[in-house]
Design a protein around this motif. Sequence first.
Motif, short mmCIF file in Angstrom:
data_model
loop_
_atom_site.label_atom_id
_atom_site.label_comp_id
_atom_site.label_asym_id
_atom_site.label_seq_id
_atom_site.Cartn_x
_atom_site.Cartn_y
_atom_site.Cartn_z
N SER A 85 -4.26 2.01 6.18
CA SER A 85 -5.01 1.43 5.07
C SER A 85 -6.41 2.01 5.06
O SER A 85 -6.91 2.53 6.07
N ARG A 143 -10.28 0.93 3.26
CA ARG A 143 -11.01 -0.08 2.51
C ARG A 143 -12.43 0.39 2.18
O ARG A 143 -13.03 1.17 2.92
N VAL A 189 -6.73 -2.79 -9.98
CA VAL A 189 -5.76 -3.03 -8.91
C VAL A 189 -4.40 -3.39 -9.49
O VAL A 189 -3.35 -3.04 -8.92
N LEU A 230 -2.86 -0.12 -10.35
CA LEU A 230 -2.46 0.64 -9.16
C LEU A 230 -1.32 0.00 -8.39
O LEU A 230 -0.50 0.70 -7.79
N SER A 231 -1.26 -1.35 -8.41
CA SER A 231 -0.38 -2.03 -7.45
C SER A 231 0.40 -3.19 -8.05
O SER A 231 0.99 -3.97 -7.30
N ALA A 289 -2.41 -1.67 -3.32
CA ALA A 289 -3.85 -1.85 -3.25
C ALA A 289 -4.18 -3.33 -3.26
O ALA A 289 -3.34 -4.15 -3.63
N TRP A 290 -5.41 -3.67 -2.85
CA TRP A 290 -5.82 -5.07 -2.89
C TRP A 290 -7.28 -5.19 -3.30
O TRP A 290 -8.08 -4.28 -3.10
N TYR A 291 -7.60 -6.33 -3.89
CA TYR A 291 -8.98 -6.67 -4.25
C TYR A 291 -8.99 -8.13 -4.69
O TYR A 291 -8.07 -8.61 -5.34
N LEU A 338 -12.17 -3.42 -1.66
CA LEU A 338 -11.06 -2.83 -2.40
C LEU A 338 -10.41 -1.84 -1.47
O LEU A 338 -11.09 -1.02 -0.84
N PHE A 378 -6.51 0.30 -0.04
CA PHE A 378 -5.17 0.84 -0.26
C PHE A 378 -4.38 0.79 1.04
O PHE A 378 -4.97 0.89 2.12
N VAL A 410 -4.74 8.89 -4.91
CA VAL A 410 -5.97 8.19 -5.27
C VAL A 410 -7.02 9.19 -5.79
O VAL A 410 -7.72 8.92 -6.77
#
Length: 459
Positions: free
Chosen positions: A272, A274, A295, A298-299, A322-324, A334, A336, A357
């Motif tokens: 990951s 960040r 996000v 993307l995800s 991805a996360w946010y 943010l 991946f 990305v």
Amino acid sequence: MRPRYLLAAFVAGLALSALSIRAEAAVFDPETATLSNGMEVVVVSKRSAPVITHMVWYKVGAMDEPQGKSGLAHFLEHLMFKGTENIPSGQFSEIVAKNGGQDNAFTSSDYTAYYQAIAADRLELVMKLESDRMRNLKLDPEEIETERQVILEERRSRTENRPGARLAEQADAAFYLNHPYGRPIIGWAHEIRGLTPQDIIDFYDRWYAPNNAVLVVVGDVAMADVLPLAEKYYGSLPVRDVPKPIDWREPPHQAEGTVVLRDRDVTQPSWSKRYLAPSYLYGATEHAYPLQVLVEVLSGGTTSRLYSSLVVEDKVAASAGAWYSADSRGPSTLGFYVSPAPGKTLDEASAAMEATVSDIIRDGVTEDEVQRAIIRLTDAAELAKDSFQGIARTLGAAVTIGRTAEDVEAWPERIAAVTVDQVNQAMRFVLQEKGALVSKLLPANAPTQEAQANGKGKS
């Protein structure tokens, strides 16, 4: 090719039409009030079943603990289920259960919350119980020691025995240079052992007050039902002098870093990366809504950019995304993540993620992707209306960190107003190479990069 463009324009038009309809509709239709002692009240009437979710949120979390005393907020959360001057130890949850309800609590870096799900005609009962422990908690030294062992065992089972959780904890500590988000919510084991009864009493007296709390009730009630009872039980509690929380700031991240954890229990390696990101309340807040849309592009499911590219098309990854989250008092992140597909290495999967990305940063996301992401996000908001506890959590978290119920209600409209240019600007603002942190979870026998470079990796 022209018919395809016409079709795309037609679909985009339908999307915008659907969004304009959704934007006009309220999300939860909350009613709000403030008690005479400053306690905030939020009520959402849902008449679909004769039940309620009753929650009390405190504007204090792990980030408010004194330096060297991590785990204090979570420790107190456990002890809140012990006795008061009026309720014998251990009886709180038993009383709720005997009345057909369920109860629990949770601690985050930003807040602590307690809730009961119970029949609507038991509202007064749970208010009486909850308001009692807001000020009348009895902290017995023997019970504190017993609960300390429970918490240490919880830490062992949920963190120390799970390689992924250990890596996440180490990555948080390495990522934040100054902000207390780098401390584990449950606390470091040696600091949990060192917490004294007086530490806990002082924390309780400092932060647990009606003027530092938010009451949220969702279900078969209206504000007219809730407010008189709230004034009776919570409004009668005295105001306390609550300290102003420290306005923690995170300095600019200028150096890249890598955190690697190897463990024999790891069967699926993962990678990951960040980046520090703004939230609703911290930093360049104008990017918070566009980042949520990004996000989702993307995800957001199997047709999203990362999953379709890395898992479906290239088949280099078993999972990718991805996360946010914008819901925090302080900075957000943010990031991946990717895990390799069978027959692929982690280096191959992470390189493919980095390349994908980079392409997205260079080329940007498209208008069509943004509109589809907005539709999915607003559809999810519609589904959220059916969960009493979900409603209570959404509104409670927002109001407790310093936002308003009106902010929650305006979310679909604000998401619908996000443009493709705003998404691309937000993406390029956050995804700068300097300051990123890479985390790798590897099997214990995974070769190091040096060994691979020298041809000494296991065959």
